[in-house]
Structure formats: C-alpha cells, structure tokens
Design a protein around this motif. Structure first.
Motif, PDB file in Angstrom:
ATOM      1  N   ASP A 145       0.830  -1.198   0.000  1.00 29.98           N
ATOM      2  CA  ASP A 145       0.000   0.000   0.000  1.00 29.98           C
ATOM      3  C   ASP A 145       0.869   1.253   0.000  1.00 29.98           C
ATOM      4  OD1 ASP A 145      -2.898   1.019   0.455  1.00 29.98           O
ATOM      5  OD2 ASP A 145      -1.727   2.112   1.948  1.00 29.98           O
ATOM      6  N   ARG A 176     -13.609  -1.785  -6.299  1.00 34.07           N
ATOM      7  CA  ARG A 176     -12.508  -1.433  -7.206  1.00 34.07           C
ATOM      8  C   ARG A 176     -13.007  -0.557  -8.355  1.00 34.07           C
ATOM      9  NH1 ARG A 176      -7.832  -4.756  -6.819  1.00 34.07           N
ATOM     10  NH2 ARG A 176      -8.089  -6.668  -5.610  1.00 34.07           N
ATOM     11  N   HIS A 217      -7.824   6.716  -7.142  1.00 36.00           N
ATOM     12  CA  HIS A 217      -7.937   5.639  -6.167  1.00 36.00           C
ATOM     13  C   HIS A 217      -9.399   5.326  -5.869  1.00 36.00           C
ATOM     14  CE1 HIS A 217      -8.015   9.395  -4.016  1.00 36.00           C
ATOM     15  NE2 HIS A 217      -8.295   8.823  -2.873  1.00 36.00           N
ATOM     16  N   ASN A 262      -9.348   0.665  -2.226  1.00 36.91           N
ATOM     17  CA  ASN A 262      -8.103   1.120  -1.578  1.00 36.91           C
ATOM     18  C   ASN A 262      -8.381   1.643  -0.174  1.00 36.91           C
ATOM     19  OD1 ASN A 262      -7.251   2.840  -4.635  1.00 36.91           O
ATOM     20  ND2 ASN A 262      -6.829   0.725  -4.129  1.00 36.91           N
ATOM     21  N   ARG A 270      -4.731   9.268   2.405  1.00 39.97           N
ATOM     22  CA  ARG A 270      -4.823   8.626   1.094  1.00 39.97           C
ATOM     23  C   ARG A 270      -5.185   9.653   0.027  1.00 39.97           C
ATOM     24  NH1 ARG A 270      -4.538   3.557   0.000  1.00 39.97           N
ATOM     25  NH2 ARG A 270      -4.693   3.119   2.242  1.00 39.97           N
ATOM     26  N   TYR A 322      -2.847  10.753  -3.265  1.00 39.80           N
ATOM     27  CA  TYR A 322      -3.243  10.577  -4.665  1.00 39.80           C
ATOM     28  C   TYR A 322      -3.541  11.899  -5.381  1.00 39.80           C
ATOM     29  CZ  TYR A 322      -3.269   5.505  -4.413  1.00 39.80           C
ATOM     30  OH  TYR A 322      -2.877   4.196  -4.303  1.00 39.80           O
TER      31      TYR A 322
END
Length: 429
Positions: free
Chosen positions: A15, A41, A58, A62, A178, A182
């Motif tokens: 990750d 996903r 993402h 995730n 996260r 991204y």
C-alpha cells in the motif's frame, strides 16, 4: 465466536500510504474476496476529483483496506488495556473493512438524484442475500447485525463505534492521508503513528493522551485544509454539477417517455424508484461511463451536450455570489438564459459547500460526531478545544462558500448579442 481461523501464512497488500496491509484472519480474507467488496474497485473514492487532480484515481477498495489496517493497528495498541475487550477485535476489523461497501458510483451526486443513502445500502448488503452476508454468518447468526449496527452507529458498545465514527477515527485518518497522497497535495499529512501511540480506550470512546495534543492539532488543521483545497475545489464541484444534471436529465426524459437510442436498462430501476440490492450492485462507474458515451450521441441536445462536457472536461465556469443575488437577480438571469436558448434548470446552477473543521458536542445535530477528549496525567478528561488554542479558534465555526456555475463558452461564442452582454454584466457585477 465461531467461524474464524488464523491463516497459517499472513497475506499482505502493498500500500502506498501504509506501506503494508496485513491480513491474518480467514474471515477478513474471505470478505475481501466477495464480489460485493471487489465491486469497490470500480468506484472511485473521490468521485469527480480526478478531473481536477489527475492522480485521484484511487478507489473505495483502496480506502476500505486502509481503514481496516488503521483499525488493526488501533486494536493492537488497545490490547491488554482497561476498557478494551479483545472479543470485539473481529467486530472492529470487519466493520472497518465494510464501512463503505454500500457506496454507489460517484457516490454523493448519485445519491442526490436518486434519493439513495449509501449507509442504508451498506446495511442491505450486509444483511441481505449476498456473499458478504454468507461469510459474516459463519461467525454466528447475530454477527452480521452487529457489524451493521457498528457502521450505523447504533451498536451499544460506544467505544467500538467511536473507533470508526468520531472526530478522530480510522475512517478519517485513512482518507485524509490517502486523498492527499493521490491528489499530490501536502495538506492531508499528519503524524498518524504518533496519534495511534497516544490513543487510549475508555468505556464510551477513544481518547488521546495529553502529550499527543499537538499531533491532534496537526490532524485537525490537515482536515480543514483538505476540505477547502481538495474536497470543495471549485473545478471538482463544476464536474459534480454537470454529473448531477446528466442524471437528472436522463431521469426526466425517461419519465416523459423519451425513446433512448440505447435503452438505459441499468438505470430503469432507479428511474422507477423500485431498485433492489442486486440492481444497486450492478451499477458501477464503468457502467455510468458507458451510458454517458452512448448519450453523447442522443437526439436530446441537453443530454448530449452535458455528456460531452463531462466526458471531455468542458466544464462550467463559476462566479462567487452572495445571498442578496438570489433575491435581486435570479429570476431575471433565468429568463435571459431562456432567451438565448439555454435551459436554466441545467445551465445555471447555484452550489454551496460548508464545513466544520472541528465541532464540540452538539446534541441532536445531523452528522454529530463525538468531540475529541484529552486524557491528562491525573486520569481526567478535557475536551480538546478547552486545552488547545489552535482548535479553540475554529471550534463550532462553519465556513460556507457559494458559487454560481454557468457555460461561459456559450456566452463567449460568436454572435455576441445584447442579451449575452446583459447576462455577463449581471454575473460579474
């Protein structure tokens, strides 16, 4: 509990945010493999944000794994401490993993148009005839209900609920980091390892040792910056406006009996408001994109134009405005749009966003979350804003931002009429 085994060999996901995500429980591994979880996903975590920050591709998959990993680390910190019962370990890990399983494509825009609630769909997936439910039932007949109650914030164990839904929980700590990673921004970074080390369980909620106050201050300010620099970015909101209008236009046309070139079979249950869980699970963002590409060639000029704009990022421009604008200019502006051939229901849109970066306890308010408490050396709890000048300065303060979106390219096109000139004057004062 029955039905879970510790796997002989640990499974590891690489990750970019947490480095590794560790799975030893067969239950967790089997849940990840269900078709309902794998569907995540195909649903982006940040909806239309990728049209502003190109790296934001993402997914909910995730993020869900990330929330699980943070929860796993929290549980490890709590092990052996007062108020923590290790029998709740799997309940916490499972709720963390499944907390977003009910999200639909382009989550919030989709929910507005079709009046759906991802939390209700999460419950339906966990409690319904699904692979997820079958895996959960191996832990006992009541286990799916317990997991659902933790996610719904109705479970009697308030400590467990707070670990996934509070002002400082596994969900927020993952998505801030996260989403920052991204999108490529620096705002969302904070010292999570430090926060995890100073977290402590109490009977009712997670608290933070007094010595960790500055790490929490950094976390609160990171959240504030992420909301205004990323989540409420005006370009992202423009894309959301167009997405919303596409779905509304398609629904209106369907209800009026319009004959689509390609019948929108996947949308039909939503247009008719009679969708079931299987209908919901079949709709993901790849399906949405398929229809948008088809609708780009529809005879209806509004639907075709809006789809073209979304697919090729020809978005609406915006102007700032205040509340007095609505009272004084709104009706006139709508009529002028009609006279130049633009339907104001689709091409003139007011959008506003508001955020409370940190809120103290406000009983009964929607989306209320428990405040953060600091644990001092004497074992007493103090609410964060009473100890931190930084947090006190923003506590309970709601920042609101209003924007008016419109197709500037149409106004700038050749054939500059007096009507267009009047519209531009109104929009820009």
């Amino acid at each position: 509990m029955q039905g879970n085994e510790i796997m002989q060999e640990e499974k590891v996901f690489k990750d970019p945010v947490h480095r590794y995500i560790h799975v030893r429980d067969q239950l967790i591994w089997d849940l990840i493999g269900t078709k309902e979880f794998q569907r995540l996903r195909r649903i982006r975590q940040l909806g239309t944000t990728f049209l502003t920050f190109h790296g934001a591709e993402h997914t909910r998959f995730n993020h869900s794994l990330g929330v699980y990993e943070i929860m796993r680390r929290m549980v490890n910190v709590f092990e052996g401490r007062q108020h923590w019962n290790d029998e709740n370990r799997l309940l916490c890990l499972t709720a963390a993993l499944l907390h977003d399983i009910g999200h639909g494509p382009f989550s919030h825009s989709f929910e507005k148009v079709f009046d759906t609630d991802h939390e209700e769909w999460t419950r339906a997936i966990i409690m319904g005839d699904t692979e997820v439910h079958a895996v959960l039932k191996r832990m006992g007949d009541q286990f799916p209900k317990e997991v659902s109650e933790v996610i719904e914030k109705t479970h009697p164990n308030k400590l467990v609920v707070s670990m996934i839904s509070s002002q400082i929980d596994a969900d927020r700590m993952d998505y801030l980091q996260r989403d920052a990673f991204y999108t490529g921004v620096s705002y969302g970074h904070f010292d999570m390892e430090r926060i995890l080390r100073v977290m402590r369980p109490t009977e009712d909620q997670v608290v933070i040792k007094q010595t960790g106050m500055h790490a929490v201050e950094d976390y609160i300010m990171s959240r504030y910056q992420m909301y205004w620099q990323v989540y409420f970015h005006p370009v992202t909101r423009s894309a959301e406006v167009i997405l919303n209008k596409i779905l509304r236009r398609a629904k209106v046309l369907y209800l009026e009996g319009y004959q689509f070139t390609q019948p929108p079979h996947h949308f039909t249950p939503f247009f008719n408001n009679n969708m079931n869980t299987q209908d919901y699970l079949k709709l993901d963002e790849s399906i949405i994109y398929y229809y948008f590409q088809v609708w780009e060639d529809e005879q209806d000029v509004i639907l075709a134009d809006l789809c073209r704009r979304f697919l090729h990022r020809d978005l609406f421009q915006y102007v700032e405005f205040d509340q007095n604008f609505i009272l004084n200019e709104w009706s006139d502006l709508q009529e002028r749009f009609r006279r130049i051939g633009l339907d104001p229901d689709y091409y003139l849109v007011i959008d506003f966003s508001s955020d409370l970066p940190y809120d103290f306890y406000r009983p009964g308010e929607e989306e209320e979350r428990l405040p953060i408490h600091l644990l001092n050396r004497n074992g007493r709890l103090r609410e964060l804003s009473r100890e931190s000048d930084v947090v006190e300065a923003i506590s309970g303060k709601k920042r609101t931002d209003h924007k008016l979106y419109y197709p500037k390219d149409v106004l700038d096109a050749p054939g500059f009429s007096e009507e267009k000139r009047a519209i531009i004057k109104i929009l820009h004062g």
